[in-house]
Design a protein around this motif. Structure first.
Motif, PDB file in Angstrom:
ATOM      1  N   PRO A   1       0.821  -1.208   0.000  1.00 32.15           N
ATOM      2  CA  PRO A   1       0.000   0.000   0.000  1.00 32.15           C
ATOM      3  C   PRO A   1       0.856   1.260   0.000  1.00 32.15           C
ATOM      4  CG  PRO A   1      -0.861  -1.601   1.564  1.00 32.15           C
ATOM      5  CD  PRO A   1       0.458  -2.134   1.093  1.00 32.15           C
ATOM      6  N   GLY A   2       0.527   2.177  -0.875  1.00 38.59           N
ATOM      7  CA  GLY A   2       1.262   3.433  -0.955  1.00 38.59           C
ATOM      8  C   GLY A   2       2.489   3.374  -1.826  1.00 38.59           C
ATOM      9  N   THR A   3       2.957   2.158  -2.154  1.00 34.33           N
ATOM     10  CA  THR A   3       4.136   1.983  -2.993  1.00 34.33           C
ATOM     11  C   THR A   3       3.781   1.355  -4.323  1.00 34.33           C
ATOM     12  OG1 THR A   3       5.582   1.738  -1.069  1.00 34.33           O
ATOM     13  CG2 THR A   3       6.432   0.907  -3.148  1.00 34.33           C
ATOM     14  N   GLY A   4       2.889   0.372  -4.290  1.00 34.32           N
ATOM     15  CA  GLY A   4       2.475  -0.302  -5.507  1.00 34.32           C
ATOM     16  C   GLY A   4       3.123  -1.657  -5.667  1.00 34.32           C
ATOM     17  N   ALA A   5       3.030  -2.203  -6.884  1.00 39.22           N
ATOM     18  CA  ALA A   5       3.624  -3.510  -7.183  1.00 39.22           C
ATOM     19  C   ALA A   5       5.132  -3.371  -7.237  1.00 39.22           C
ATOM     20  CB  ALA A   5       3.086  -4.032  -8.506  1.00 39.22           C
ATOM     21  N   LEU A   6       5.844  -4.229  -6.507  1.00 41.47           N
ATOM     22  CA  LEU A   6       7.296  -4.130  -6.440  1.00 41.47           C
ATOM     23  C   LEU A   6       7.939  -4.798  -7.647  1.00 41.47           C
ATOM     24  CD1 LEU A   6       8.067  -4.816  -2.670  1.00 41.47           C
ATOM     25  CD2 LEU A   6       7.326  -2.704  -3.794  1.00 41.47           C
ATOM     26  N   ARG A   7       9.024  -4.183  -8.115  1.00 45.04           N
ATOM     27  CA  ARG A   7       9.774  -4.752  -9.228  1.00 45.04           C
ATOM     28  C   ARG A   7      10.801  -5.771  -8.713  1.00 45.04           C
ATOM     29  NH1 ARG A   7      14.663  -1.863  -8.890  1.00 45.04           N
ATOM     30  NH2 ARG A   7      14.443   0.258  -8.062  1.00 45.04           N
ATOM     31  N   MET A   8      11.274  -6.586  -9.631  1.00 43.63           N
ATOM     32  CA  MET A   8      12.334  -7.528  -9.299  1.00 43.63           C
ATOM     33  C   MET A   8      13.634  -6.773  -9.047  1.00 43.63           C
ATOM     34  SD  MET A   8      11.828 -10.605 -12.061  1.00 43.63           S
ATOM     35  CE  MET A   8      10.403 -11.694 -12.072  1.00 43.63           C
ATOM     36  N   GLY A   9      14.498  -7.345  -8.206  1.00 41.35           N
ATOM     37  CA  GLY A   9      15.802  -6.755  -7.990  1.00 41.35           C
ATOM     38  C   GLY A   9      16.253  -6.835  -6.556  1.00 41.35           C
ATOM     39  N   CYS A  10      17.536  -6.589  -6.359  1.00 44.31           N
ATOM     40  CA  CYS A  10      18.123  -6.611  -5.020  1.00 44.31           C
ATOM     41  C   CYS A  10      17.462  -5.596  -4.098  1.00 44.31           C
ATOM     42  CB  CYS A  10      19.618  -6.346  -5.122  1.00 44.31           C
ATOM     43  SG  CYS A  10      20.452  -6.127  -3.548  1.00 44.31           S
ATOM     44  N   ALA A  11      17.064  -4.444  -4.663  1.00 44.49           N
ATOM     45  CA  ALA A  11      16.484  -3.374  -3.851  1.00 44.49           C
ATOM     46  C   ALA A  11      15.245  -3.829  -3.102  1.00 44.49           C
ATOM     47  CB  ALA A  11      16.149  -2.165  -4.731  1.00 44.49           C
ATOM     48  N   THR A  12      14.510  -4.785  -3.661  1.00 46.18           N
ATOM     49  CA  THR A  12      13.317  -5.304  -3.000  1.00 46.18           C
ATOM     50  C   THR A  12      13.563  -6.658  -2.341  1.00 46.18           C
ATOM     51  OG1 THR A  12      12.573  -6.226  -5.127  1.00 46.18           O
ATOM     52  CG2 THR A  12      11.740  -4.060  -4.514  1.00 46.18           C
ATOM     53  N   ALA A  13      14.451  -7.476  -2.920  1.00 47.65           N
ATOM     54  CA  ALA A  13      14.671  -8.829  -2.405  1.00 47.65           C
ATOM     55  C   ALA A  13      15.270  -8.817  -1.004  1.00 47.65           C
ATOM     56  CB  ALA A  13      15.574  -9.612  -3.356  1.00 47.65           C
ATOM     57  N   LEU A  14      16.300  -8.004  -0.800  1.00 46.87           N
ATOM     58  CA  LEU A  14      16.962  -7.985   0.511  1.00 46.87           C
ATOM     59  C   LEU A  14      16.018  -7.527   1.620  1.00 46.87           C
ATOM     60  CD1 LEU A  14      19.593  -8.451   2.082  1.00 46.87           C
ATOM     61  CD2 LEU A  14      20.207  -6.081   1.581  1.00 46.87           C
ATOM     62  N   PRO A  15      15.269  -6.432   1.459  1.00 49.09           N
ATOM     63  CA  PRO A  15      14.316  -6.054   2.513  1.00 49.09           C
ATOM     64  C   PRO A  15      13.257  -7.110   2.782  1.00 49.09           C
ATOM     65  CG  PRO A  15      14.710  -4.200   1.050  1.00 49.09           C
ATOM     66  CD  PRO A  15      15.350  -5.400   0.408  1.00 49.09           C
ATOM     67  N   MET A  16      12.797  -7.803   1.741  1.00 52.01           N
ATOM     68  CA  MET A  16      11.828  -8.878   1.963  1.00 52.01           C
ATOM     69  C   MET A  16      12.427  -9.968   2.829  1.00 52.01           C
ATOM     70  SD  MET A  16       9.800  -9.666  -1.572  1.00 52.01           S
ATOM     71  CE  MET A  16       9.877  -8.462  -2.891  1.00 52.01           C
ATOM     72  N   GLY A  17      13.660 -10.376   2.515  1.00 55.55           N
ATOM     73  CA  GLY A  17      14.305 -11.428   3.295  1.00 55.55           C
ATOM     74  C   GLY A  17      14.534 -11.022   4.727  1.00 55.55           C
ATOM     75  N   GLN A  18      14.967  -9.784   4.939  1.00 57.21           N
ATOM     76  CA  GLN A  18      15.200  -9.298   6.299  1.00 57.21           C
ATOM     77  C   GLN A  18      13.901  -9.251   7.087  1.00 57.21           C
ATOM     78  OE1 GLN A  18      17.113  -5.616   5.094  1.00 57.21           O
ATOM     79  NE2 GLN A  18      19.109  -6.350   5.759  1.00 57.21           N
ATOM     80  N   TYR A  19      12.844  -8.783   6.430  1.00 58.87           N
ATOM     81  CA  TYR A  19      11.536  -8.744   7.106  1.00 58.87           C
ATOM     82  C   TYR A  19      11.077 -10.144   7.480  1.00 58.87           C
ATOM     83  CZ  TYR A  19       6.457  -8.993   7.379  1.00 58.87           C
ATOM     84  OH  TYR A  19       5.177  -9.295   7.772  1.00 58.87           O
ATOM     85  N   LEU A  20      11.159 -11.084   6.529  1.00 61.36           N
ATOM     86  CA  LEU A  20      10.658 -12.432   6.801  1.00 61.36           C
ATOM     87  C   LEU A  20      11.470 -13.113   7.888  1.00 61.36           C
ATOM     88  CD1 LEU A  20       8.612 -14.569   6.134  1.00 61.36           C
ATOM     89  CD2 LEU A  20      10.126 -15.405   4.319  1.00 61.36           C
ATOM     90  N   GLY A  21      12.772 -12.863   7.928  1.00 63.30           N
ATOM     91  CA  GLY A  21      13.586 -13.418   9.006  1.00 63.30           C
ATOM     92  C   GLY A  21      13.084 -12.969  10.366  1.00 63.30           C
ATOM     93  N   LYS A  22      12.742 -11.698  10.474  1.00 60.02           N
ATOM     94  CA  LYS A  22      12.196 -11.172  11.731  1.00 60.02           C
ATOM     95  C   LYS A  22      10.826 -11.773  12.034  1.00 60.02           C
ATOM     96  CE  LYS A  22      14.551  -6.700  11.414  1.00 60.02           C
ATOM     97  NZ  LYS A  22      14.366  -5.231  11.266  1.00 60.02           N
ATOM     98  N   LEU A  23       9.998 -11.897  11.000  1.00 61.82           N
ATOM     99  CA  LEU A  23       8.656 -12.455  11.205  1.00 61.82           C
ATOM    100  C   LEU A  23       8.735 -13.890  11.710  1.00 61.82           C
ATOM    101  CD1 LEU A  23       5.541 -11.875  10.638  1.00 61.82           C
ATOM    102  CD2 LEU A  23       5.899 -13.153   8.517  1.00 61.82           C
ATOM    103  N   LEU A  24       9.572 -14.710  11.088  1.00 65.12           N
ATOM    104  CA  LEU A  24       9.679 -16.119  11.485  1.00 65.12           C
ATOM    105  C   LEU A  24      10.343 -16.287  12.846  1.00 65.12           C
ATOM    106  CD1 LEU A  24      10.690 -17.744   8.074  1.00 65.12           C
ATOM    107  CD2 LEU A  24       8.433 -17.666   9.138  1.00 65.12           C
TER     108      LEU A  24
END
Length: 359
Positions: free
Chosen positions: A275-298
């Motif tokens: 929300p507020g950002t839109g559909a994310l594109r492929m790339g390191c700029a999005t992949a690394l934050p996703m991984g860091q977030y999921l690590g915290k979530l799990l």
């Protein structure tokens, strides 16, 4: 924020920026099996350097996983048994899981162009490309197909590293066309300075041993490098995860598959809308934050949904030049651009930051 008391069997498929960072975060509190055939980190955002002979051996995954409860299985996932909570590997074994993290990322897309897969070097074969150019009996012409960031970085890096070779960049549209006016202007100046011939509006229709056939006519090339675009690994769709039109798994706000909530999908394999950002594109700029977030979530360190905003896009333009294009949170262009030494140092700092985050 939640707390975690019960151990889960977590299997992570893929050791790229998303998968490795998720495994390291989850591995603080749970046993994690990291499935990836590579022994060492594949530093994908530096593949253009490897193609030009500037790459180096990156750390072993076992070294990067040190201090975490992570077992690295050097294998490939070939099938997902989503109903049975199992992953089948190419060594004939099966892994059971309570939670699956699917982070197989993306690969070069050939777009069914005849001859492309047979006669062109994708970025995954960067080291092989380097050897081909290094060991050539005489210099010739290199055609880099793709006017996006990967194509631009490859064309400039190869032109600087191999000044006796003629380098062309071939794009279906405009090279760097998504950048601001200042950004596009600087990219074109860098290509001109390095002697790179630009072919725009020249969609490739066939690749041959002698070069390219395009919508704008034939282009001769002794070596063709393919950097047109990337596509997600097909295993998610084959297994029955709900995917979008591009084959990326559709996820909710916590990066869970909308069809199989015990499967989290991150990185280039995920179709994520923020929300507020839109559909994310492929790339390191999005992949690394996703991984860091999921690590915290799990690990139970957050229960908030994934949030993300863009800050900048950056390019290497050879060893002595670079560009940092500032963007708004939704990835639209701002007018501000850092170029030259400032752009190069900004790009280097971002790459170093990615590596530091993985360490």
């Amino acid at each position: 924020m939640s707390s975690t008391t019960t151990e889960k069997r977590i299997v992570v498929l893929g050791a790229g920026y998303a998968g490795l960072s998720a495994a390291k975060g989850a591995g603080k509190h749970h046993p994690v099996t990291l499935v990836a055939p590579e022994e060492r980190l594949l530093h994908r955002i530096r593949q253009h350097e490897a193609a030009a002979g500037h790459g180096r051996d990156w750390p072993a995954l076992s070294q990067l996983a040190r201090g975490r409860r992570i077992e690295h299985r050097r294998a490939r996932a070939v099938e997902l048994d989503l109903a049975g909570h199992k992953v089948l590997l190419d060594d004939g074994t099966a892994l059971g899981y309570d939670t699956l993290v699917y982070a197989l990322g993306s690969r070069t897309a050939w777009h069914d162009v005849p001859g492309a897969a047979e006669h062109a070097y994708p970025v995954e074969r960067a080291a092989e490309l380097h050897r081909r150019l290094r060991d050539a009996d005489r210099p010739g012409t290199i055609a880099v197909v793709g006017g996006g960031a990967t194509g631009i970085e490859l064309a400039t890096e190869l032109a600087e590293a191999h000044p006796r070779w003629r380098v062309r960049i071939v794009a279906a549209g405009q090279v760097g066309g998504w950048f601001s006016v200042k950004g596009r202007t600087h990219v074109r100046r860098a290509l001109d300075r390095l002697g790179v011939t630009v072919h725009e509006n020249a969609a490739v229709t066939e690749v041959t041993p002698a070069g390219l056939r395009t919508a704008a006519g034939p282009i001769e090339a002794d070596v063709t490098v393919w950097a047109a675009s990337m596509e997600p690994h097909p295993l998610a769709a084959e297994a029955g995860l709900t995917v979008d039109a591009r084959g990326r798994a559709v996820v909710d706000g916590h990066l869970r598959s909308v069809s199989h909530p015990d499967v989290h999908v991150i990185g280039d394999a995920a179709a994520v809308t923020v929300p507020g950002t839109g559909a994310l594109r492929m790339g390191c700029a999005t992949a690394l934050p996703m991984g860091q977030y999921l690590g915290k979530l799990l690990a139970g360190r957050t229960d908030e949904p994934f949030a993300f905003k863009y800050l900048a896009q950056c390019l290497s333009l050879g060893r002595r030049d670079g560009m940092l294009q500032l963007v708004r949170g939704d990835d639209s262009m701002r007018p501000t651009v850092l170029t030259g030494t400032a752009g190069r140092l900004a790009k280097a700092a971002i790459v170093a930051g990615v590596y530091s985050a993985l360490k």
